[in-house]
Structure formats: structure tokens, C-alpha cells
Write an enzyme that holds these catalytic residues in place. Structure first.
Site, PDB file in Angstrom:
ATOM      1  N   MET A   1      13.078  -6.172  18.076  1.00 19.83           N
ATOM      2  CA  MET A   1      12.507  -5.715  19.433  1.00 19.83           C
ATOM      3  C   MET A   1      13.423  -6.344  20.559  1.00 19.83           C
ATOM      4  O   MET A   1      13.899  -7.568  20.522  1.00 19.83           O
ATOM      5  CB  MET A   1      10.983  -6.312  19.640  1.00 19.83           C
ATOM      6  N   CYS A   2      13.549  -5.631  21.431  1.00 19.62           N
ATOM      7  CA  CYS A   2      14.380  -5.866  22.619  1.00 19.62           C
ATOM      8  C   CYS A   2      13.297  -6.920  23.453  1.00 19.62           C
ATOM      9  O   CYS A   2      12.376  -6.872  23.379  1.00 19.62           O
ATOM     10  CB  CYS A   2      14.851  -4.963  23.474  1.00 19.62           C
ATOM     11  N   ARG A   3      14.064  -7.493  24.862  1.00 15.14           N
ATOM     12  CA  ARG A   3      13.074  -8.034  25.692  1.00 15.14           C
ATOM     13  C   ARG A   3      13.768  -7.188  26.926  1.00 15.14           C
ATOM     14  O   ARG A   3      14.816  -7.048  27.354  1.00 15.14           O
ATOM     15  CB  ARG A   3      13.605  -9.338  25.832  1.00 15.14           C
ATOM     16  N   VAL A  86      17.743  -6.858  27.235  1.00  8.31           N
ATOM     17  CA  VAL A  86      18.700  -7.411  26.297  1.00  8.31           C
ATOM     18  C   VAL A  86      18.284  -6.758  24.869  1.00  8.31           C
ATOM     19  O   VAL A  86      17.113  -6.615  24.637  1.00  8.31           O
ATOM     20  CB  VAL A  86      18.919  -8.946  26.214  1.00  8.31           C
TER      21      VAL A  86
END
Ligand code: GLN
Length: 231
Positions: A1-3, A86
């Protein structure tokens, strides 16, 4: 997962949102505190912001922590409305700048944190990349941001294992969904931050429950609504 992170408020520098906070996106790119899927976010990054009515984006397929040009220029970039992310690429997805959020239709900036089976999404010539997130963004733009909640519920029904966490903004409004991952809100005197995880330990950060729609107005009003069909 991205942030990811969204900002709506007074004009502030991009660096103050993304690079300066002790646990901001720069640090989250190598040491996220709440990430459950994936360890680091090294497959690219992107920042989008509104410059009057114009959408501007700076995206990359490299880690944010090593980008000395962005570190040099971003203190001079200011905006009232920002979407940044990100990326930790899902296995099998392309790693290229056009696969890094935020995606845009020219009016909205959109970041997706999660994964969705591309077979449940329509093929769209407007998708910026073949990454699932770009295809999902194209669908959300096509169905209209007003229908974000319905679109997420429909895609979630078509792919029950999907994770559909969105942050999107159009310069005067910030929308988000939680569907399978964390999101926190910080109401500051000068605006509102939405972020996958708090960028510092300020006591005012509040966790948003799963399967909710969040709507932030330019007056700083934050509305949270459960998504239909959610348990
Ligand atoms: N599936 C998207 C990608 O591959 C988002 C991944 C994520 O949230 N880590 O970029």
C-alpha cells in the site's frame, strides 16, 4: 500500500507538508509507522497542487528520499490545495512516473492507496497508465467525483478483496474514502490535512473509521459519512 496526503487551507509550502514533518511522506517512504501491506514505499512518488486554477504535478518512479532536486525546490512551491503520495507498487504493476499518483483529469488530483483487480474496471483511453490505480482514477473521473461514494461501493462489490482508499482534490474541496486502510485527519488553524498516517505526534490527529467518505470544504468543515453497504 502506498501512503498519501491531502491538504486544503491557506497556501503553505509543499516541503512543509511532505518533507519537513518528522514522520511525513519522506520518512514514510522508508519507515512508515502504520503500513500493513508492504514495508517501504520506494517505487516512486508524486506531488500535485493547484496554482490558481492550474493543476501542476511532479512525479517520479524513484524513491522520494533520494530526490535532491525536489528537496531543493519544494520549499519554494506554495499552494492551498495539495495531493501527494509515495508508492509501493503492487506486484505485476508497471513502475514508471505515469503510474505514480496523483492522477488528474485536469480539474482533480487523485491518489489511490490499495489494489483492485483490473478485470472489474472498464478499459479507458483516459487512463494515464495500465496500473490499477490509474484505471480506477479514470473510472472515478468519468462517473464524476460527486458519485465517488457510489463508485467505490460498486467497485468494492465487484472485487470484494479490493482496497479502495482515495484522496482527491479540486482546489476548493478535498474528498477521501477509507476502504481497507488507515486515514487520519488533522484540523489545523490554517487548514485540514488528510493522511494515511499522522505525520507527527500532535494530539489533534483523529483516525477515520473504515468504509467512510470524508468531505472537506474550503471553510475547513470536515464531514464523514459511512459508505453504503458497509458492515
Ligand atoms: N496498486 C497501486 C500500485 O501498484 C497502489 C499500490 C499501493 O497502494 N501500494 O501502484
Amino acid at each position: 500500500m502506498c501512503r498519501h496526503l491531502g491538504w486544503l487551507g491557506e497556501p503553505v509550502s509543499i516541503a512543509s507538508l511532505v518533507l519537513d514533518p518528522p514522520c511525513g511522506l519522506r520518512v514514510q517512504s522508508y519507515a512508515p509507522r502504520r503500513q500493513k501491506h508492504g514495508l517501504i514505499n520506494a517505487d516512486g512518488w508524486g506531488v500535485g497542487f493547484f496554482d490558481r486554477d492550474e493543476v501542476r504535478r511532479w512525479r517520479s518512479a524513484s524513491p522520494l528520499w533520494g530526490d535532491v532536486s525536489f528537496a531543493s525546490v519544494s520549499p519554494a512551491l506554495r499552494s492551498n490545495c495539495v495531493v501527494a503520495a509515495v508508492r509501493s507498487a503492487t506486484v505485476g504493476m508497471p513502475i514508471e512516473a505515469s503510474a505514480s499518483a496523483p492522477f488528474s483529469d485536469g480539474n482533480w488530483l487523485l491518489s489511490h492507496n490499495g489494489v483492485v483487480d483490473r478485470r472489474v474496471l472498464p478499459v479507458s483511453a483516459a487512463a494515464e497508465s495500465t496500473v490499477d490505480s490509474a484505471m480506477l482514477a479514470a473510472l472515478i473521473f468519468e462517473r464524476g467525483p460527486e458519485n465517488l461514494a457510489d463508485t467505490i461501493v460498486d467497485v468494492g462489490a465487484a472485487d470484494p478483496s479490493a482496497r479502495l482508499n482515495i484522496v482527491m482534490a479540486n482546489g476548493s474541496r478535498l474528498l477521501a474514502t477509507t476502504w481497507g486502510d488507515s486515514l487520519s485527519v488533522l484540523r489545523r488553524d490554517d487548514g485540514v490535512v488528510l493522511a494515511s498516517e499522522p505525520y507527527d505526534d500532535h494530539p489533534d490527529w483523529e483516525d477515520i473509521p473504515d468504509r467512510h467518505l470524508v468531505d472537506v470544504s474550503s471553510a475547513g468543515q470536515v464531514t464523514m459519512t459511512p459508505l453504503k453497504g458497509s458492515s
